[in-house]
Design a protein around this motif. Structure first.
Motif, mmCIF file in Angstrom:
data_model
loop_
_atom_site.group_PDB
_atom_site.id
_atom_site.type_symbol
_atom_site.label_atom_id
_atom_site.label_comp_id
_atom_site.label_asym_id
_atom_site.label_seq_id
_atom_site.Cartn_x
_atom_site.Cartn_y
_atom_site.Cartn_z
ATOM 1 N N HIS A 128 44.622 -7.943 64.512
ATOM 2 C CA HIS A 128 44.398 -6.535 64.161
ATOM 3 C C HIS A 128 44.434 -6.271 62.657
ATOM 4 C CE1 HIS A 128 45.188 -5.946 68.446
ATOM 5 N NE2 HIS A 128 44.597 -4.783 68.316
ATOM 6 N N ALA A 129 44.692 -7.317 61.847
ATOM 7 C CA ALA A 129 45.032 -7.077 60.441
ATOM 8 C C ALA A 129 43.921 -6.427 59.609
ATOM 9 C CB ALA A 129 45.498 -8.377 59.785
ATOM 10 N N ASP A 130 42.661 -6.692 59.947
ATOM 11 C CA ASP A 130 41.597 -5.972 59.236
ATOM 12 C C ASP A 130 40.316 -6.006 60.061
ATOM 13 O OD1 ASP A 130 40.673 -4.401 57.114
ATOM 14 O OD2 ASP A 130 39.547 -6.084 56.318
ATOM 15 N N HIS A 131 39.446 -5.051 59.817
ATOM 16 C CA HIS A 131 38.173 -5.030 60.522
ATOM 17 C C HIS A 131 37.142 -4.272 59.693
ATOM 18 C CE1 HIS A 131 36.148 -5.201 64.648
ATOM 19 N NE2 HIS A 131 36.333 -6.413 64.197
ATOM 20 N N GLU A 132 37.049 -4.591 58.481
ATOM 21 C CA GLU A 132 36.219 -3.959 57.435
ATOM 22 C C GLU A 132 36.141 -2.438 57.559
ATOM 23 O OE1 GLU A 132 32.591 -3.154 58.263
ATOM 24 O OE2 GLU A 132 31.673 -5.156 58.486
ATOM 25 N N GLN A 133 34.977 -1.812 57.546
ATOM 26 C CA GLN A 133 34.939 -0.352 57.318
ATOM 27 C C GLN A 133 35.040 0.451 58.620
ATOM 28 O OE1 GLN A 133 35.302 0.098 54.165
ATOM 29 N NE2 GLN A 133 34.827 -2.059 53.782
ATOM 30 N N GLY A 152 45.356 6.872 57.468
ATOM 31 C CA GLY A 152 44.849 5.764 58.292
ATOM 32 C C GLY A 152 45.497 5.776 59.664
ATOM 33 N N ILE A 153 46.798 6.021 59.695
ATOM 34 C CA ILE A 153 47.521 6.048 60.981
ATOM 35 C C ILE A 153 46.966 7.182 61.845
ATOM 36 C CG2 ILE A 153 49.785 6.404 62.070
ATOM 37 C CD1 ILE A 153 51.000 5.126 59.462
ATOM 38 N N ALA A 154 46.768 8.351 61.222
ATOM 39 C CA ALA A 154 46.238 9.500 61.971
ATOM 40 C C ALA A 154 44.856 9.181 62.543
ATOM 41 C CB ALA A 154 46.184 10.727 61.067
ATOM 42 N N ALA A 155 44.009 8.528 61.741
ATOM 43 C CA ALA A 155 42.646 8.215 62.200
ATOM 44 C C ALA A 155 42.660 7.177 63.326
ATOM 45 C CB ALA A 155 41.808 7.702 61.030
ATOM 46 N N LEU A 156 43.605 6.280 63.259
ATOM 47 C CA LEU A 156 43.680 5.203 64.261
ATOM 48 C C LEU A 156 44.072 5.719 65.644
ATOM 49 C CD1 LEU A 156 43.570 2.000 64.362
ATOM 50 C CD2 LEU A 156 46.060 2.090 64.311
ATOM 51 N N TRP A 157 44.764 6.856 65.660
ATOM 52 C CA TRP A 157 45.379 7.394 66.871
ATOM 53 C C TRP A 157 44.349 7.672 67.980
ATOM 54 C CZ3 TRP A 157 49.025 12.267 66.147
ATOM 55 C CH2 TRP A 157 49.741 12.485 67.311
ATOM 56 N N ASN A 171 53.136 4.032 75.297
ATOM 57 C CA ASN A 171 52.891 4.992 74.208
ATOM 58 C C ASN A 171 53.165 4.396 72.823
ATOM 59 O OD1 ASN A 171 55.664 5.032 74.127
ATOM 60 N ND2 ASN A 171 55.845 7.272 74.111
ATOM 61 N N MET A 172 53.628 3.137 72.788
ATOM 62 C CA MET A 172 53.826 2.451 71.489
ATOM 63 C C MET A 172 52.644 1.528 71.151
ATOM 64 S SD MET A 172 56.655 3.047 69.742
ATOM 65 C CE MET A 172 57.030 1.535 68.847
ATOM 66 N N PHE A 173 51.669 1.425 72.065
ATOM 67 C CA PHE A 173 50.592 0.439 71.845
ATOM 68 C C PHE A 173 49.837 0.692 70.538
ATOM 69 C CE2 PHE A 173 49.571 -0.899 76.518
ATOM 70 C CZ PHE A 173 50.873 -1.351 76.654
ATOM 71 N N THR A 174 49.500 1.950 70.295
ATOM 72 C CA THR A 174 48.684 2.235 69.108
ATOM 73 C C THR A 174 49.517 2.068 67.839
ATOM 74 O OG1 THR A 174 47.519 3.758 70.548
ATOM 75 C CG2 THR A 174 46.902 3.810 68.249
ATOM 76 N N VAL A 175 50.825 2.279 67.972
ATOM 77 C CA VAL A 175 51.730 2.006 66.847
ATOM 78 C C VAL A 175 51.692 0.508 66.516
ATOM 79 C CG1 VAL A 175 54.190 1.900 66.227
ATOM 80 C CG2 VAL A 175 53.251 3.981 67.229
ATOM 81 N N MET A 176 51.629 -0.322 67.558
ATOM 82 C CA MET A 176 51.553 -1.777 67.341
ATOM 83 C C MET A 176 50.279 -2.125 66.568
ATOM 84 S SD MET A 176 54.290 -2.689 68.751
ATOM 85 C CE MET A 176 54.207 -4.462 68.794
ATOM 86 N N PHE A 177 49.198 -1.475 66.924
ATOM 87 C CA PHE A 177 47.918 -1.656 66.235
ATOM 88 C C PHE A 177 48.089 -1.240 64.762
ATOM 89 C CE2 PHE A 177 43.061 -0.997 67.227
ATOM 90 C CZ PHE A 177 42.709 -1.458 65.969
ATOM 91 N N ALA A 178 48.769 -0.112 64.546
ATOM 92 C CA ALA A 178 48.931 0.407 63.174
ATOM 93 C C ALA A 178 49.722 -0.568 62.298
ATOM 94 C CB ALA A 178 49.623 1.767 63.208
#
Ligand code: CMC
Length: 426
Positions: free
Chosen positions: A224-229, A253-258, A376-383
């Motif tokens: 998950h560390a990077d995925h360009e733009q 970035g965290i807000a957008a990832l949600w 409910n922590m999955f997306t936090v893990m992604f972040a």
């Protein structure tokens, strides 16, 4: 010799320079277009727009290739630690052994939160989503750490502070949500094991280190560390382009990832699989629903803006999924539903014609469930995983003399000109 693209519009001809990347991708440089012709380009969703030059991550969506700083994701997943991968993304090269040791020491030193920050957690309503909490906490870091980009050392320390503290903040959010006291980081653990320790250690059941579980988490974060733009990285670049402080940019970035179309998809996949199971839905009916144009439902964990082949991260994630379920001896009934869904979708002409394959989120939720992470922590893990990528892009943008504040144009479709009507005449 510069190559040009010829554009003929309104009978006039414009020669626009072509830019070429190191792996052959080409772009038409339209920066002078509006000034010369009065026209702008129109590309909602930016599917055809190159917003920057970047040397961080290469993707070939047609061939299913992903490389960080030139190194294939498959090699990093097999050999690299998340901390090393973070260094690679941010510094542009792999660290030496001595550098890696120094980073580990610094990550440990920076892992505690200011005690006053801990009190913030108590004041969020109990059902607050941890992504909302994380975004707010990261933004609040600016008040606690005002020293910013004054020197190269400050900058490195700020990056490490973010990478270290985000992990503490995430685990703390979970502990508070289940009514337990936060657990402090343990200096004897690696980055991944320390997170698991802060999540699962209790005064009555101490955390027991398990290498396989820690390794699975490591691969999850490397992938998950990077995925360009992508959407959240673009948010970081756009917000950062106004020269806001780095914590505010990361928080955006965290807000957008949600969102469920982006990082929130890992949580949405599990909800979808649980719904199929609890309602006893037929897989064929679910596929039918996903194909129905009138129905907004989409097969979560399927499709990608760039990948028109199997997502290379999903392939690795599926292997990790098999391995960790075998190791933990968990029989997750959602896995068989997922596999049936994948098989049926991949055999369906609709998904074939539109090149819709499983993406990284399709199997990642099952891996996270197996290591005990609540949904409910999955997306936090992604972040936590994406943070090094966001930092690398923020840095690239911040120090690029060609970069300007992000400010797209629009095609206006509203009223032409109206007179202001006083309130008693409306
Ligand atoms: N299920 C059913 N149909 C789909 C799906 C899907 N998951 N994804 C795309 N389509 C259809 C879509 O309806 C469209 O059909 P048509 O051409 O008839 O209008 C066509 O395929 C092209 O899709 P699109 O929505 O124009 O593609 P996009 O590039 O704008 O969106 C996406 C990409 C990832 C948002 C989308 O595929 C999707 O919503 N997938 C489900 C959510 C998901 O899994 N997101 C995680 C992405 S990977 C993690 C990350 O990097 O964020």
């Amino acid at each position: 010799m510069t190559e040009y693209a010829r554009l003929i519009v309104d009978g006039k001809e414009y020669n626009l320079p072509v830019i070429e990347g190191t792996v052959g991708d080409k772009a038409i440089d339209i920066r002078s277009l509006r000034q010369e012709s009065g026209f702008i380009t129109f590309d909602p969703g930016f599917g055809n727009t190159g917003s920057c030059k970047s040397a961080i991550t290469f993707m070939d969506g047609e061939k299913g290739i992903l490389r960080y700083r030139g190194i294939p994701i498959e090699e990093l997943a097999e050999h690299s630690s998340f901390v090393e991968t973070a260094f690679l993304l941010i510094a542009g090269r792999l660290p030496s052994r001595a550098e890696l040791t120094t980073i580990s020491v610094n990550l440990n030193d920076l892992s505690l939160l200011h005690e006053n920050m801990k009190q913030f957690y108590q004041n969020f309503p109990s059902r607050t989503h941890p992504m909302g909490i994380l975004s707010a906490m990261v933004n609040a870091m600016r008040s606690f750490h005002p020293e910013l980009v004054d020197s190269k050392e400050d900058l490195q320390r700020t990056f490490l502070r973010l990478i270290s503290k985000v992990r503490t903040m995430a685990a703390m959010a979970y502990k508070v949500s289940i009514g337990q006291n936060p657990v402090y980081p343990n200096p004897n653990y690696s980055y991944c094991a320390n997170f698991l320790h802060m999540m699962f250690d209790t005064p009555v059941v101490p955390y027991r280190f398990d290498k396989d579980v820690s390794d699975a988490l490591n691969v999850f974060w490397v992938l998950h560390a990077d995925h360009e733009q992508n959407c959240s990285t673009t948010a970081v670049r756009v917000v950062g382009s106004g020269k806001v402080n780095i914590y505010a940019a990361m928080s955006s970035g965290i807000a957008a990832l949600w969102g469920p179309l982006h990082g929130g998809a890992n949580q949405a996949v599990i909800y979808m699989l649980e719904e199929i199971q609890s309602k006893g839905l037929k897989i064929s009916d679910v596929i039918k629903r996903a194909k129905d144009k009138k129905n907004p439902f989409k097969l979560m964990g399927f499709g990608h803006r760039v990948y028109k082949a199997y997502d290379p991260r999903a392939k690795i994630m599926k292997t990790i999924c098999d391995k960790i379920l075998k190791k933990t001896k968990i029989k997750d009934s959602l896995l068989s539903i997922a596999m049936e869904l994948e098989e049926e979708a991949l055999g369906d002409p609709f998904f074939q014609e539109k090149n819709l394959y499983p993406n990284v989120d399709f199997y990642s939720g099952i891996v996270l469930r197996a290591i005990g992470i609540p949904t409910n922590m999955f997306t936090v893990m992604f972040a936590i995983g994406r943070l090094p990528g966001w930092i690398a892009h923020w840095q690239e943008d911040f120090f690029d003399p060609e970069m300007k504040i992000s400010r797209p144009r629009q095609v206006y479709t509203g009223e032409t000109e109206l007179k202001y009507l006083p309130i008693d005449q409306r």
